[in-house]
Design an enzyme around this catalytic site. Structure first.
Site, PDB file in Angstrom:
ATOM      1  N   ASP A  60      13.871 -14.309  -6.452  1.00  0.00           N
ATOM      2  CA  ASP A  60      13.095 -13.237  -5.823  1.00  0.00           C
ATOM      3  C   ASP A  60      13.716 -11.906  -6.233  1.00  0.00           C
ATOM      4  O   ASP A  60      14.934 -11.722  -6.151  1.00  0.00           O
ATOM      5  CB  ASP A  60      13.128 -13.384  -4.289  1.00  0.00           C
ATOM      6  CG  ASP A  60      12.224 -12.363  -3.624  1.00  0.00           C
ATOM      7  OD1 ASP A  60      11.012 -12.618  -3.546  1.00  0.00           O
ATOM      8  OD2 ASP A  60      12.748 -11.301  -3.216  1.00  0.00           O
ATOM      9  N   ARG A 114      23.289 -17.092 -15.007  1.00  0.00           N
ATOM     10  CA  ARG A 114      22.991 -16.515 -16.323  1.00  0.00           C
ATOM     11  C   ARG A 114      21.704 -15.670 -16.248  1.00  0.00           C
ATOM     12  O   ARG A 114      21.616 -14.583 -16.831  1.00  0.00           O
ATOM     13  CB  ARG A 114      22.829 -17.651 -17.344  1.00  0.00           C
ATOM     14  CG  ARG A 114      22.712 -17.188 -18.765  1.00  0.00           C
ATOM     15  CD  ARG A 114      22.916 -18.328 -19.750  1.00  0.00           C
ATOM     16  NE  ARG A 114      21.983 -19.418 -19.528  1.00  0.00           N
ATOM     17  CZ  ARG A 114      22.365 -20.657 -19.205  1.00  0.00           C
ATOM     18  NH1 ARG A 114      23.658 -20.941 -19.034  1.00  0.00           N
ATOM     19  NH2 ARG A 114      21.468 -21.610 -19.031  1.00  0.00           N
ATOM     20  N   GLU A 127       6.563 -11.650  -6.282  1.00  0.00           N
ATOM     21  CA  GLU A 127       7.719 -11.361  -7.132  1.00  0.00           C
ATOM     22  C   GLU A 127       8.684 -12.533  -7.188  1.00  0.00           C
ATOM     23  O   GLU A 127       9.853 -12.378  -7.523  1.00  0.00           O
ATOM     24  CB  GLU A 127       8.443 -10.106  -6.635  1.00  0.00           C
ATOM     25  CG  GLU A 127       9.136 -10.240  -5.278  1.00  0.00           C
ATOM     26  CD  GLU A 127       8.228  -9.912  -4.102  1.00  0.00           C
ATOM     27  OE1 GLU A 127       6.991 -10.059  -4.263  1.00  0.00           O
ATOM     28  OE2 GLU A 127       8.749  -9.531  -3.047  1.00  0.00           O
TER      29      GLU A 127
END
Length: 341
Positions: free
Chosen positions: A202, A265, A245
């Site tokens: 998010d 990452r 989102e």
């Protein structure tokens, strides 16, 4: 010279003349007339006439006619007509079908009919050739149109298929395609006795971002996050838009620590690559992520759908934990079996 002698001489002259006209091999001048100038001249004229007629018979019209008189005139006229006829045939051969003859009797009539028929046949063949050429051109154009239409149809089908599987804004899998593909990858990983991790992402303070920079830049931010995340994935991992989102990931053949590394990452890639706005300013985005693992041993007890729902709930709880701990963070869900709920 008595009457008997004159008759005998006349018969000898007539016999010689007949041989000149009838025999294939011309006769020699009899010894009796070898010194007779008139006889010798007659013999030479007849030999010249034989030679002229023989050349006509061979089709050679180049023979010079040195004779005089009515027969020589007939030969010259025949030679001139044959030459003219040969010239007309050559003109027809070159495509001049207007040629006609009126100096060779029946032959002229046959020649004229032949030329007319030939011209008619040639015109008919030319019309057919033109029709075939036009037909070939039409067929080529039709094939070209069909080929172009087929290519457009294939392109449209590919576009429809892509749009049916992907989120139109970010280009990642849409929710339905993600779960369809995730089910296949889960089954494959479990068959190899490998675990997998689900991850939810998010974007932090996305509403504030939208309120500050507008929805156009908000869309750019969503595409930017999707791009950075995709660049951080392994080939075996998949990504989808979960809604708003939020994005969802499946890290195949990964335990919890490997899932954490993969999520971290992604988070770092987003943080370390500022988004460039349309006005040139740069803005740093952050994201919070929650990771949950599924053990392959659970596949013997539960369906992929049950395990998938369970992992997403755990990942969602971990995501909220990351938000609660200050955002821009990866949290992992504790290992928890479905039966522990």
């Amino acid at each position: 010279m008595n009457g008997n002698n004159r008759t005998e001489i006349a018969h000898m002259v007539l016999g010689h003349a007949e041989q000149l006209l009838e025999t294939a091999k011309p006769p020699q001048i009899p010894e009796e007339f070898a010194e007779d100038e008139k006889f010798v001249q007659f013999h030479e004229k007849m030999m010249n006439l034989r030679e002229v007629m023989a050349s006509f018979a061979r089709g050679d019209l180049s023979q010079q006619i040195a004779l005089r008189g009515v027969v020589a005139g007939f030969c010259k006229a025949l030679q001139a007509n044959l030459r003219h006829m040969a010239w007309k045939v050559q003109q027809v051969e070159r495509g001049d079908y207007a040629q006609r003859m009126d100096f060779m009797g029946d032959f002229s009539s046959s020649f004229n009919k032949m030329v007319v028929q030939l011209e008619t046949t040639i015109q008919a063949l030319q019309q057919k050739e033109e029709a075939l050429t036009n037909l070939a051109v039409s067929l080529q154009e039709e094939v070209k149109r069909r080929s172009e239409t087929l290519q457009k149809l294939k392109k449209s089908e590919a576009e429809f298929k892509y749009l049916a599987q992907h989120d139109p804004l970010t280009g990642v899998f849409n929710r339905r395609s993600f779960f369809s593909m995730a089910k296949e990858k889960l089954e494959n990983s479990f068959s190899l006795r490998k675990g997998c991790c689900f991850c939810l992402l998010d974007i932090d303070y996305f509403k504030v971002f939208n309120d500050t920079y507008g929805h156009v830049e908000g869309d750019s931010a969503l595409k930017f996050v999707a791009e950075q995340a995709q660049l951080s994935l392994r080939k075996s991992d998949i990504m989808g838009r979960y809604g708003g989102e939020e994005f969802i990931f499946l890290f195949c053949n990964a335990d919890l620590s490997q899932g954490y590394v993969a999520a971290e990452r992604i988070r770092a890639a987003i943080e370390n690559s500022p988004l460039k706005l349309e006005d040139g300013r740069e803005v740093t985005l952050h994201a919070s992520l929650g990771v949950a693992v599924l053990l392959d041993s659970w596949a013997d007890m539960y369906s992929c759908s049950e395990l998938q729902d369970h992992a997403i709930k755990l990942a969602d709880a971990a995501l909220y934990a990351a938000k609660a701990e200050g955002r821009n963070k990866v949290c992992v869900a504790p290992l928890k079996n479905i039966c522990d709920n």
